[in-house]
Design a protein around this motif. Structure first.
Motif, PDB file in Angstrom:
ATOM      1  N   GLY A 183       0.770  -1.229   0.559  1.00 38.04           N
ATOM      2  CA  GLY A 183       0.128  -0.407  -0.260  1.00 38.04           C
ATOM      3  C   GLY A 183       0.789   1.343   0.041  1.00 38.04           C
ATOM      4  O   GLY A 183       2.205   1.453   0.581  1.00 38.04           O
ATOM      5  N   ILE A 209      -2.457   3.461   4.775  1.00 35.64           N
ATOM      6  CA  ILE A 209      -3.185   3.887   4.211  1.00 35.64           C
ATOM      7  C   ILE A 209      -4.016   4.736   5.648  1.00 35.64           C
ATOM      8  O   ILE A 209      -3.935   4.345   6.559  1.00 35.64           O
ATOM      9  CB  ILE A 209      -4.205   3.404   2.582  1.00 35.64           C
ATOM     10  CG1 ILE A 209      -5.015   2.688   3.714  1.00 35.64           C
ATOM     11  CG2 ILE A 209      -3.432   2.810   1.984  1.00 35.64           C
ATOM     12  CD1 ILE A 209      -6.438   2.097   2.928  1.00 35.64           C
ATOM     13  N   VAL A 215       1.351   9.555  -1.252  1.00 34.79           N
ATOM     14  CA  VAL A 215       0.156   9.235  -2.344  1.00 34.79           C
ATOM     15  C   VAL A 215       0.570   9.889  -3.666  1.00 34.79           C
ATOM     16  O   VAL A 215       0.381   9.620  -5.160  1.00 34.79           O
ATOM     17  CB  VAL A 215      -0.923   9.142  -1.832  1.00 34.79           C
ATOM     18  CG1 VAL A 215      -1.370   8.056  -1.112  1.00 34.79           C
ATOM     19  CG2 VAL A 215      -1.132  10.665  -1.634  1.00 34.79           C
ATOM     20  N   GLU A 249      -9.509   5.311  -2.930  1.00 32.58           N
ATOM     21  CA  GLU A 249      -8.938   4.640  -4.329  1.00 32.58           C
ATOM     22  C   GLU A 249      -7.991   3.396  -3.946  1.00 32.58           C
ATOM     23  O   GLU A 249      -8.810   2.233  -4.237  1.00 32.58           O
ATOM     24  CB  GLU A 249      -8.192   5.542  -5.447  1.00 32.58           C
ATOM     25  CG  GLU A 249      -8.571   6.134  -6.300  1.00 32.58           C
ATOM     26  CD  GLU A 249      -7.066   6.843  -6.917  1.00 32.58           C
ATOM     27  OE1 GLU A 249      -7.579   7.110  -7.596  1.00 32.58           O
ATOM     28  OE2 GLU A 249      -6.269   6.476  -6.639  1.00 32.58           O
ATOM     29  N   GLN A 250      -8.082   3.319  -2.484  1.00 29.84           N
ATOM     30  CA  GLN A 250      -6.838   2.093  -1.974  1.00 29.84           C
ATOM     31  C   GLN A 250      -7.762   1.605  -0.960  1.00 29.84           C
ATOM     32  O   GLN A 250      -7.624   0.355  -1.045  1.00 29.84           O
ATOM     33  CB  GLN A 250      -5.438   2.672  -0.891  1.00 29.84           C
ATOM     34  CG  GLN A 250      -4.380   3.607  -2.007  1.00 29.84           C
ATOM     35  CD  GLN A 250      -3.621   3.303  -0.890  1.00 29.84           C
ATOM     36  OE1 GLN A 250      -2.464   2.289  -1.692  1.00 29.84           O
ATOM     37  NE2 GLN A 250      -2.792   5.397  -0.859  1.00 29.84           N
ATOM     38  N   TYR A 297      -3.886  -4.523   3.224  1.00 28.53           N
ATOM     39  CA  TYR A 297      -3.640  -3.961   2.312  1.00 28.53           C
ATOM     40  C   TYR A 297      -3.044  -2.142   3.079  1.00 28.53           C
ATOM     41  O   TYR A 297      -4.135  -2.300   3.713  1.00 28.53           O
ATOM     42  CB  TYR A 297      -4.884  -3.632   1.756  1.00 28.53           C
ATOM     43  CG  TYR A 297      -4.385  -2.398   0.201  1.00 28.53           C
ATOM     44  CD1 TYR A 297      -4.070  -2.447  -0.575  1.00 28.53           C
ATOM     45  CD2 TYR A 297      -3.984  -1.349   0.560  1.00 28.53           C
ATOM     46  CE1 TYR A 297      -3.739  -2.407  -1.706  1.00 28.53           C
ATOM     47  CE2 TYR A 297      -4.003  -0.133  -0.197  1.00 28.53           C
ATOM     48  CZ  TYR A 297      -3.355  -0.854  -1.181  1.00 28.53           C
ATOM     49  OH  TYR A 297      -3.056  -0.245  -2.797  1.00 28.53           O
ATOM     50  N   TYR A 338      -1.058   0.640  -9.013  1.00 25.30           N
ATOM     51  CA  TYR A 338      -2.076  -0.805  -8.557  1.00 25.30           C
ATOM     52  C   TYR A 338      -2.271  -2.094  -9.127  1.00 25.30           C
ATOM     53  O   TYR A 338      -2.520  -3.109  -8.021  1.00 25.30           O
ATOM     54  CB  TYR A 338      -3.530   0.378  -8.780  1.00 25.30           C
ATOM     55  CG  TYR A 338      -3.724   1.245  -7.885  1.00 25.30           C
ATOM     56  CD1 TYR A 338      -3.266   1.343  -6.177  1.00 25.30           C
ATOM     57  CD2 TYR A 338      -4.472   3.066  -7.970  1.00 25.30           C
ATOM     58  CE1 TYR A 338      -3.740   2.329  -5.611  1.00 25.30           C
ATOM     59  CE2 TYR A 338      -4.461   3.934  -7.543  1.00 25.30           C
ATOM     60  CZ  TYR A 338      -4.239   3.889  -6.241  1.00 25.30           C
ATOM     61  OH  TYR A 338      -4.608   4.784  -5.416  1.00 25.30           O
ATOM     62  N   ARG A 348      -6.543   9.774  -2.688  1.00 22.83           N
ATOM     63  CA  ARG A 348      -5.839   7.981  -3.156  1.00 22.83           C
ATOM     64  C   ARG A 348      -6.513   7.218  -1.750  1.00 22.83           C
ATOM     65  O   ARG A 348      -6.459   5.996  -1.954  1.00 22.83           O
ATOM     66  CB  ARG A 348      -4.737   8.450  -3.047  1.00 22.83           C
ATOM     67  CG  ARG A 348      -4.256   9.071  -4.064  1.00 22.83           C
ATOM     68  CD  ARG A 348      -4.071   8.307  -5.141  1.00 22.83           C
ATOM     69  NE  ARG A 348      -3.306   9.684  -6.627  1.00 22.83           N
ATOM     70  CZ  ARG A 348      -3.413   8.822  -7.806  1.00 22.83           C
ATOM     71  NH1 ARG A 348      -4.358   7.694  -8.410  1.00 22.83           N
ATOM     72  NH2 ARG A 348      -2.725   9.640  -8.463  1.00 22.83           N
TER      73      ARG A 348
END
Length: 256
Positions: A61, A93, A67, A113-114, A90, A75, A110
């Protein structure tokens, strides 16, 4: 036995004695480690360490500081790395408004997104949050992160954040900060955290616990965090605290 759920074993500060550091941890009763990814390079390094040692696991991650560096293919590479059975989470983040090495808006975008990537991979998330409690909780709720679960690593927030995180089904992981003299409020939060939601970590090489302050942190010192938690929960022996936090880590990260 113990599990250090958050290490940075790939850190250059271990380059001269990584084998000895790992050996000391094993001698101290650490049966497994999770080595954490903070960008593409460290994620690859974490997976490489996990592939090398049977008792090391990895996360992949991008830390909120990093980021702004995300490239189009990152990704895709995380999806490839996550095919390894040694990748158990993951992260880390989240959001960090203290330094803002990446802009707050970019961090929030981000982060969303993650979480979505973690959901695609069906991996629990490892959350870093600093001076961004409300936004962190709001995004976790909106992105339905409770469906995959995870942990607030190196928990140092207030009682509100602890309650919100627990209500989402997340674990709270405590580090060497718990041993610091000025951590009275944090110890009170740890005391009120349900036993089945407690994890322990070092975040090594950072946040060295008492009585080793001033030295480089290492996984062997996770035993000091367990001792502090047992002192906070006198109804449980040290052995029971070690056993329960280890069980919690195995269940969250699906470690056999």
């Amino acid at each position: 036995m113990l599990i250090d759920t958050h290490t940075h074993l790939d850190d250059a500060r271990y380059n001269d004695d990584r084998e000895a550091v790992i050996a000391r941890a094993r001698e101290a009763g650490v049966e497994a480690f999770v080595s954490i990814g903070c960008d593409l390079t460290t994620s690859q390094a974490a997976v490489a360490l996990a592939d090398h040692y049977p008792f090391v696991y990895a996360s992949v991650g991008i830390h909120p500081h990093e980021v702004k560096h995300i490239q189009d293919d990152w990704y895709d590479e995380f999806h490839r790395l996550a095919k390894s059975e040694k990748v158990v989470a993951y992260g880390e983040i989240g959001l960090d408004y203290h330094y803002n090495h990446s802009s707050p808006k970019e961090q929030r975008d981000r982060f969303r997104e993650q979480i979505q990537v973690a959901r695609e991979l069906n991996l629990p998330v490892i959350i870093h949050t600093r001076e961004a409690q409300e936004d962190t909780i709001a995004i976790l709720r909106e992105e339905k992160a409770s469906e995959i679960g995870g942990v607030f690593h190196c928990f140092s927030g207030d009682a509100w954040l602890a309650k919100e995180a627990l209500d989402l089904g997340f674990h709270l992981s405590f580090s060497g900060i718990l041993t610091f003299q000025n951590a009275t409020a944090l110890r009170e939060i740890a005391k009120k955290t349900p036993l089945d939601r407690l994890l322990i970590e070092t975040d090594c090489p950072y946040l060295t616990p008492v009585p080793y302050r001033g030295k480089r942190n290492e996984p062997a010192y996770v035993s000091q965090v367990a001792k502090q938690l047992a002192a906070i929960h006198p109804e449980f022996s040290l052995e029971e605290m070690q056993r329960r936090t280890t069980e919690n880590a195995k269940q969250l990260f699906k470690i056999a």
